[in-house]
Scaffold this motif. Structure first.
Motif, mmCIF file in Angstrom:
data_model
loop_
_atom_site.group_PDB
_atom_site.id
_atom_site.type_symbol
_atom_site.label_atom_id
_atom_site.label_comp_id
_atom_site.label_asym_id
_atom_site.label_seq_id
_atom_site.Cartn_x
_atom_site.Cartn_y
_atom_site.Cartn_z
ATOM 1 N N VAL A 1 0.845 -1.195 0.000
ATOM 2 C CA VAL A 1 0.000 0.000 0.000
ATOM 3 C C VAL A 1 0.880 1.245 0.000
ATOM 4 C CG1 VAL A 1 -1.802 1.307 1.206
ATOM 5 C CG2 VAL A 1 -1.837 -1.201 1.259
ATOM 6 N N LEU A 2 0.542 2.193 -0.863
ATOM 7 C CA LEU A 2 1.097 3.540 -0.813
ATOM 8 C C LEU A 2 0.004 4.453 -0.283
ATOM 9 C CD1 LEU A 2 3.262 5.703 -1.480
ATOM 10 C CD2 LEU A 2 2.193 5.885 -3.749
ATOM 11 N N VAL A 3 0.278 5.135 0.828
ATOM 12 C CA VAL A 3 -0.673 6.068 1.416
ATOM 13 C C VAL A 3 -0.241 7.483 1.052
ATOM 14 C CG1 VAL A 3 -1.762 6.895 3.521
ATOM 15 C CG2 VAL A 3 -1.159 4.479 3.305
ATOM 16 N N ILE B 1 4.571 5.954 -7.311
ATOM 17 C CA ILE B 1 3.856 4.779 -7.832
ATOM 18 C C ILE B 1 4.747 3.983 -8.770
ATOM 19 C CG2 ILE B 1 1.940 4.075 -9.325
ATOM 20 C CD1 ILE B 1 0.424 6.520 -8.046
ATOM 21 N N VAL B 2 5.480 4.674 -9.635
ATOM 22 C CA VAL B 2 6.380 3.983 -10.570
ATOM 23 C C VAL B 2 7.466 3.234 -9.809
ATOM 24 C CG1 VAL B 2 8.111 4.342 -12.361
ATOM 25 C CG2 VAL B 2 5.924 5.539 -12.491
ATOM 26 N N HIS C 1 -2.027 -1.270 -3.907
ATOM 27 C CA HIS C 1 -3.178 -0.423 -3.577
ATOM 28 C C HIS C 1 -2.668 0.963 -3.214
ATOM 29 C CE1 HIS C 1 -7.317 0.372 -2.152
ATOM 30 N NE2 HIS C 1 -6.706 1.176 -1.282
ATOM 31 N N VAL C 2 -3.432 1.995 -3.582
ATOM 32 C CA VAL C 2 -3.110 3.373 -3.221
ATOM 33 C C VAL C 2 -4.275 3.936 -2.417
ATOM 34 C CG1 VAL C 2 -2.578 5.692 -4.056
ATOM 35 C CG2 VAL C 2 -1.689 3.695 -5.279
ATOM 36 N N GLY D 1 -2.517 -0.982 -12.571
ATOM 37 C CA GLY D 1 -3.077 -2.208 -12.011
ATOM 38 C C GLY D 1 -3.421 -2.121 -10.538
ATOM 39 N N ALA D 2 -3.123 -0.987 -9.887
ATOM 40 C CA ALA D 2 -3.418 -0.825 -8.462
ATOM 41 C C ALA D 2 -4.869 -0.421 -8.260
ATOM 42 C CB ALA D 2 -2.494 0.213 -7.842
#
Length: 336
Positions: free
Chosen positions: A14-16, A136-137, A143-144, A170-171
């Motif tokens: 996960v990226l928050v 993101i890259v 998931h974001v 794709g996230a």
């Protein structure tokens, strides 16, 4: 441009994205009386704040590999914030240290039944779409999660384009708007069709639905269900945080689910909604497909976070979550 020292550069679950700042939580005689009146407090705690970072800490506590994209000042509050995040096991490589602007700060005036929040935005609005794209890259999240939409107007203006690129990667995407200080609730009609899960509390849900005047749904007599149904027409699953009552979920196909919270002695509700978010997203990452079970993860995580002061000090571990979910402590669930 400086960035915080990374905890790791591999792929994260996960990226928050959002706000990173301390909270100064005050309890006691906190309702201000002007005229130079001096009032005495019961407690004062400087703790992790920010909807995004509290949710991120909750995810890490539940064993989810998590990174944060945000901006803090190159000052004592910024270093405090990054230090707490690093100590919590988060990847902080997408946090930028800004030398010109002070770190945001929220002062929480907390009473037994309610709280007021005074926020200095500081660096919170400075996160850019380009920085989110780069994170993101590089981090390739599954998931974001985006928080505090209305505190970041420049990012919000570009968010539809950013979300389209996230989907292309794709996230999946979740959004917790938090409250709009201006109470206009602008821009969401272009954002929500690109969001998989919207995570409002009941007050935010009603306000968001009221700001979508062109959307209508057949009334059911349940104002929460009616508001959620209007938002669902734009595409997202709407997962509503209902405090000690737990949570409710409404899908675009009309399927509704619910799960209760826990019956606990509440110390502090600060950040409980963000911990709820963390529980729900941890279930998503764990490939839990049953929506009621996802809500149980969320409700338990949100409830347990209220056991101590601040948003992160009592967040659930995965072992604690599993103990409650296993049924070994079923009597602790609140009666509905």
């Amino acid at each position: 441009m400086r960035t915080a020292r990374p905890a790791g550069n591999g792929r994260v679950d996960v990226l928050v994205v959002g706000d990173a700042n301390p909270d100064l939580v005050l309890r006691g005689d906190v309702v201000p009386r002007f005229g130079q009146a001096e009032q005495l407090l019961d407690t004062a705690n400087l703790v992790m704040g920010g909807s995004a970072t509290i949710a991120a800490c909750g995810l890490a506590r539940l064993g989810v590999t998590t990174a944060v994209a945000a901006v803090v000042g190159d000052d004592s509050f910024g270093r405090f914030t990054v230090g707490l995040l690093r100590d919590a096991g988060l990847d902080v490589s997408a946090i930028r240290l800004d030398p010109e602007t002070p770190t945001g700060l929220s002062v929480i005036l907390s009473t037994a039944g309610d709280r007021s929040i005074l926020t200095l935005p500081g660096t919170i609005p400075l996160l850019t779409a380009a920085e989110v794209d780069a994170a993101i890259v590089r981090l390739r999240p599954r998931h974001v999660h985006i928080a505090s939409y209305f505190l970041q107007p420049d990012l919000a203006a570009e968010l539809p384009t950013v979300l389209a690129r996230i989907r292309d990667s794709g996230a999946s995407v979740s959004l917790d708007t938090n409250w709009d200080p201006a109470e206009r609730w602008d821009g969401l009609v272009d954002v929500l069709p690109l969001v998989d899960v919207l995570l409002p509390n009941t007050e935010e849900l009603v306000a968001i639905a009221a700001a979508l005047p062109d959307l209508k749904a057949a009334p059911t007599g349940d104002p929460i269900a009616d508001a959620a149904a209007r938002i669902c027409q734009l595409g997202p699953v709407v997962v509503v945080k209902a405090g000690k009552a737990g949570g409710r979920s409404f899908a675009p196909d009309g399927v509704a689910s619910a799960a209760p919270g826990l019956a606990l002695d509440v110390v502090d509700t600060t950040g409980a909604g963000d911990s709820f978010d963390a529980g729900y997203l941890a279930a998503v990452i764990a490939d839990v497909t049953d929506e009621e079970e996802r809500l149980r993860w969320a409700a338990v995580a949100g409830s347990l976070s209220t056991r101590a002061a601040g948003g992160t000090s009592a967040q659930a571990t995965r072992a604690e979550l599993d103990e409650h979910l296993s049924g070994t402590d079923a009597r602790s669930f609140a009666r509905q």
